[in-house]
Design an enzyme around this catalytic site. Structure first.
Site, PDB file in Angstrom:
ATOM      1  N   ASP A 215      29.357  50.307  -1.967  1.00 37.46           N
ATOM      2  CA  ASP A 215      28.623  49.109  -1.125  1.00 37.46           C
ATOM      3  C   ASP A 215      28.960  48.856   0.446  1.00 37.46           C
ATOM      4  OD1 ASP A 215      26.343  46.982  -1.711  1.00 37.46           O
ATOM      5  OD2 ASP A 215      28.113  45.509  -1.531  1.00 37.46           O
ATOM      6  N   SER A 239      22.084  42.771  -0.822  1.00 38.45           N
ATOM      7  CA  SER A 239      21.704  44.023  -1.776  1.00 38.45           C
ATOM      8  C   SER A 239      20.769  43.410  -2.783  1.00 38.45           C
ATOM      9  CB  SER A 239      23.184  44.518  -2.412  1.00 38.45           C
ATOM     10  OG  SER A 239      23.989  45.068  -1.205  1.00 38.45           O
ATOM     11  N   GLN A 289      20.695  52.458  -2.968  1.00 33.96           N
ATOM     12  CA  GLN A 289      20.534  51.058  -3.078  1.00 33.96           C
ATOM     13  C   GLN A 289      19.345  50.794  -2.142  1.00 33.96           C
ATOM     14  OE1 GLN A 289      23.005  48.483  -0.137  1.00 33.96           O
ATOM     15  NE2 GLN A 289      24.007  48.032  -1.980  1.00 33.96           N
TER      16      GLN A 289
END
Length: 297
Positions: A215, A239, A289
């Site tokens: 991340d 996110s 993502q």
């Protein structure tokens, strides 16, 4: 020094030990786990923490030799650092070769993340992979911590503690970003990363640590072509989802190359992809993502 600051370790070994503890979810009932808080955490919970803890909860419900090979997660609400996170594991499928787990992360009675993880018994098969990019080795690069320290006078006071604090993941970017005066560039970046101290020989922990770290740097890739940064204060980022595929065994206390690119952005969203290589060129994991990148009015 505030109470929050005093809770955080300062040495690489201490920071990594705190990260190990952070990902050590506590079993409070069958398929029900509690994730600890980040020492010194303030405000919104880091998304990688929620995914890493959720994977640990799922891994602890699988005990027949199957290993996690993929996960797909959706973020629904921001986690709050003032509260622990509860993880409920649902055993959706248990086959001879594969197993599937669904994990719901909860705070104050509301879901903040849904994740599905798939597990497989070790098997042989056809093999191919995309080649590793040709980039300088980590020894030839400066750490992100050094680069941040150099520009600390440019950091607004309200962001300085967070921006400069020591972290358990060491990152060495190939082409360092300018956080405060970014120029539009190609939507590709390469960074070496690893935990800052040795880890135990626990493959499940190494997987959770890597998932935690995927991340980092990923969402920022879709902002590179536009010359913007969350540090400028005019971009709202978050996110929206996160997926990781674990291809090959690896150690996360050894250098891995994280190559990210962004083929598209639009409608206040940006799409990002990541490839993770070992030093000897093995493609050990991939990530993807989509995130919110909203220009503030």
């Amino acid at each position: 020094m505030s109470d929050e600051e005093s809770q955080r370790a300062t040495t690489p070994e201490g920071l990594v030990e705190q990260l190990i503890t952070l990902l050590d979810v506590e079993e409070i009932d069958t398929d029900l786990y509690r994730g600890p808080r980040q020492p010194g955490g303030v405000g919104r919970v880091f998304g990688g923490q929620v995914i890493g803890q959720a994977l640990q909860a799922a891994q602890r419900s699988v005990d027949d030799g199957k290993a996690a090979h993929s996960l797909h997660a959706y973020f629904m609400r921001a986690g709050d650092e003032n509260h622990p996170i509860i993880y409920r594991v649902v055993r959706d499928f248990e086959g001879r070769s594969f197993a599937n787990r669904r994990v719901i992360a909860m705070q104050k009675g509301q879901p903040i993340l849904n994740m599905t993880a798939s597990f497989q018994l070790p098997a042989e098969g056809l093999h191919h992979q995309e080649s590793m990019p040709d980039v300088p080795p980590p020894e030839a690069l400066r750490s992100e911590r050094e680069l941040r320290d150099e520009i600390q006078e440019q950091v607004p006071e309200k962001l300085r503690r967070f921006f400069l604090r020591a972290r358990p993941i060491e990152i060495r970017p190939v082409s360092p970003r300018n956080w405060f005066r970014p120029e539009p560039t190609e939507s590709v970046q390469h960074s070496w990363f690893k935990v800052a101290a040795p880890l135990p020989d626990d493959p499940a922990l190494h997987r959770a640590m890597l998932v935690y770290a995927t991340d980092m740097t990923l969402l920022g890739t879709c902002m590179l072509p536009h010359g913007v940064s969350w540090m400028q204060g005019n971009i709202q980022t978050a996110s929206l989802d996160h997926a990781v595929w674990l291809h090959e065994p690896f150690r996360f206390d050894e250098w891995l190359l994280y190559t990210t690119d962004s083929p598209w952005s639009g409608h206040a969203r940006g799409f990002n992809r990541g490839r993770i290589y070992s030093r000897n060129g093995r493609l050990v994991a991939s990530a993807a993502q989509e995130g919110l990148i909203r220009v503030k009015g």
